[in-house]
Design a protein around this motif. Sequence first.
Motif, short mmCIF file in Angstrom:
data_model
loop_
_atom_site.label_atom_id
_atom_site.label_comp_id
_atom_site.label_asym_id
_atom_site.label_seq_id
_atom_site.Cartn_x
_atom_site.Cartn_y
_atom_site.Cartn_z
N LYS A 150 -5.04 -0.32 -6.68
CA LYS A 150 -4.13 -1.41 -6.36
C LYS A 150 -2.74 -0.86 -6.06
CE LYS A 150 -6.49 -4.67 -9.45
NZ LYS A 150 -6.35 -5.52 -10.67
N GLU A 151 -2.01 -1.55 -5.19
CA GLU A 151 -0.70 -1.08 -4.80
C GLU A 151 0.22 -0.91 -6.01
OE1 GLU A 151 1.05 -3.38 -1.70
OE2 GLU A 151 -0.62 -3.05 -0.30
N GLU A 152 0.11 -1.80 -6.97
CA GLU A 152 0.99 -1.74 -8.14
C GLU A 152 0.66 -0.56 -9.06
OE1 GLU A 152 -1.98 -5.17 -8.97
OE2 GLU A 152 -0.89 -4.32 -7.25
N ASP A 153 -0.49 0.07 -8.84
CA ASP A 153 -0.89 1.20 -9.69
C ASP A 153 -0.49 2.55 -9.11
OD1 ASP A 153 -1.96 -0.40 -11.68
OD2 ASP A 153 -3.94 -0.47 -10.73
N PHE A 154 0.07 2.57 -7.90
CA PHE A 154 0.57 3.81 -7.34
C PHE A 154 1.85 4.24 -8.06
CE2 PHE A 154 -2.36 2.90 -3.99
CZ PHE A 154 -2.59 4.11 -3.34
N ASN A 155 1.95 5.52 -8.37
CA ASN A 155 3.15 6.12 -8.96
C ASN A 155 3.46 5.60 -10.36
OD1 ASN A 155 5.35 7.87 -9.07
ND2 ASN A 155 6.73 6.47 -8.00
N ARG A 156 2.42 5.34 -11.15
CA ARG A 156 2.65 4.99 -12.55
C ARG A 156 2.98 6.23 -13.38
NH1 ARG A 156 1.64 -0.01 -14.43
NH2 ARG A 156 0.48 -1.50 -13.12
#
Length: 334
Positions: free
Chosen positions: A131-137
């Motif tokens: 998911k886009e929101e999970d990139f660069n966590r």
Amino acid sequence: MLLNININTRYAEKRRTQRLQSFGLDERALQDILFRSLDRLFPDDELILLMQSRSWQEEPDLMAIDKYANLFIFELKAWESHSSNLLQVLRYGQIYGAMKYPELDAWFKRATDQSQSLKLAHKAKFGIEVKEEDFNRKQVFVVMTNGLDYRTREAAQYWRSSGLDVRPWVYRVYAGVADEMLLEMSPFRVLDNFYEDIAEGYYILNTNSSNAMQDHDDMLAHAKAAAYFDPWKFKIERLAKGDVVFLYQSGVGIVAFGEVDGRLVKAPYQGNAAQPDEEYSMKLQRFRRVSPALAAAEIKRITGINHVFMSTMFGLDADSGKAIRNYLNANHRV
């Protein structure tokens, strides 16, 4: 470590490591050398390159995304015994660690084809959807340093033990013959790849079908081995006349093969004048298509090696290359 071996006495002596200044080079000169060889040092089977910088601006030298969408930030300036080695890469973490997917996607498109999104490229390479929101966590910090620079290596070890993922990328330089400088440095790896140094005249080249089917069709239609964009296109430059290249379609298998003619051709990517010299290719002589394709499982069975097929191009040992070629001929798959 580099050892000098006396073949008569069988005595081994450790060669003494030196600093760049001994050869009249500074860290910026080394950085330029590394950028010219990035296709040999950067693991495109494990990381998707987002950007590389040569502008000397306040931005990382390299940024990349791994299978789990973690952001890797590289500092390659390699200042010897200098605290800025570690401080600079951590500062980049402060600046870029909060980047959201749209910003990462913009970096990726600037480095490659504008029509390809980072999310789709990531799914095509690793076979998972993030998911886009999970990139660069999460961020991983990689700092290059001379093997003699124990201060930077100590600091990296300390921060990693404290929960911050900081990894040293160590190089060493030695005096060679005459005006030669020897550079000892392993490619950066997330995981170990046992086969990355093999170069015995046989290669498997990905046809880029997952990213652009047009590239795959073009290779088959014009009997050529090609790669696209900096630094992956430079892999083609390293092929020699007579090398055997097996064209591999992701998820399908080997679809064709031939022998390199040794003449490098540079062309705009997909004929787009706005992207000049972004395709490097060589013609494949004695070109033969394979039908049905030789699947990955069959390749692993024939060679006895558990190859990973996500790289742009990788080498095969001569025995494996000959075994694949003989199998294709013997089973009338050409």
